[in-house]
Write a protein that holds these residues in place. Structure first.
Motif, PDB file in Angstrom:
ATOM      1  N   GLU A   8      -0.666 -36.972 -14.154  1.00  0.00           N
ATOM      2  CA  GLU A   8       0.623 -36.300 -13.986  1.00  0.00           C
ATOM      3  C   GLU A   8       1.175 -35.785 -15.313  1.00  0.00           C
ATOM      4  OE1 GLU A   8       3.370 -38.392 -11.425  1.00  0.00           O
ATOM      5  OE2 GLU A   8       1.716 -39.348 -10.360  1.00  0.00           O
TER       6      GLU A   8
ATOM      7  N   ALA B 222       3.342 -29.776  -8.785  1.00  0.00           N
ATOM      8  CA  ALA B 222       2.996 -31.063  -9.398  1.00  0.00           C
ATOM      9  C   ALA B 222       1.784 -31.653  -8.693  1.00  0.00           C
ATOM     10  CB  ALA B 222       4.175 -32.028  -9.285  1.00  0.00           C
TER      11      ALA B 222
ATOM     12  N   SER C 219       0.933 -34.536  -8.085  1.00  0.00           N
ATOM     13  CA  SER C 219       1.204 -35.683  -7.222  1.00  0.00           C
ATOM     14  C   SER C 219       1.823 -35.283  -5.883  1.00  0.00           C
ATOM     15  CB  SER C 219       2.153 -36.640  -7.934  1.00  0.00           C
ATOM     16  OG  SER C 219       3.380 -35.992  -8.211  1.00  0.00           O
TER      17      SER C 219
ATOM     18  N   ASN D 211      -0.612 -32.630 -15.689  1.00  0.00           N
ATOM     19  CA  ASN D 211      -0.647 -31.891 -14.429  1.00  0.00           C
ATOM     20  C   ASN D 211      -2.051 -31.355 -14.121  1.00  0.00           C
ATOM     21  OD1 ASN D 211       1.218 -31.429 -12.273  1.00  0.00           O
ATOM     22  ND2 ASN D 211       1.070 -29.230 -12.661  1.00  0.00           N
TER      23      ASN D 211
ATOM     24  N   ARG E 157      -6.095 -37.902 -10.925  1.00  0.00           N
ATOM     25  CA  ARG E 157      -5.133 -36.921 -11.440  1.00  0.00           C
ATOM     26  C   ARG E 157      -4.345 -37.533 -12.584  1.00  0.00           C
ATOM     27  NH1 ARG E 157      -2.066 -37.566  -5.717  1.00  0.00           N
ATOM     28  NH2 ARG E 157      -0.819 -39.426  -6.229  1.00  0.00           N
TER      29      ARG E 157
END
Length: 112
Positions: free
Chosen positions: A73, A28, A30, A76, A71
């Motif tokens: 999420e 991921a 994050s 991704n 980014r």
């Protein structure tokens, strides 16, 4: 297995913009630090920008105020938004994940 694929490079005139993407699989976005590097012809690879797990960002001095790393999420994906591009920004741009994994690179060429 963690993999990344970059895209978004191209040829642009000075003053133009591009957005590079680095799509991740197996991790991921994050949960790991990510950085963009670039390598100009005949030069060593150099740091461009970084986004930490906290979301904090860092930039090489010459791109501050022109580039933005972020980014998404949901997809991704990490991005590098590049505005006011200069001929000296020309090079192959790489995403680096967790300091050890490199993407294949994407060519950015800025004409004067």
């Amino acid at each position: 297995q963690v993999q990344v694929v970059e895209s978004g490079g191209g040829l642009v005139q000075a003053g133009g913009s591009l957005r590079l993407s680095c799509v991740a699989s197996g991790i991921a976005v994050s949960r790991i630090v990510m950085a963009w590097y670039r390598q100009a012809p005949g030069k060593e690879r150099e740091f461009v920008a970084q986004i930490l797990i906290s979301g904090r960002t860092n930039y090489e001095d010459s791109v501050k105020g022109r580039f933005a790393v972020y980014r998404d999420e949901a997809t991704n994906t990490w991005y590098l938004r590049m505005d006011d591009l200069k001929p000296e920004d020309t090079g192959v741009y790489y995403c680096n994940v967790g300091t050890v994994l490199w993407g294949q690179g994407t060519q950015v060429t800025v004409s004067s």
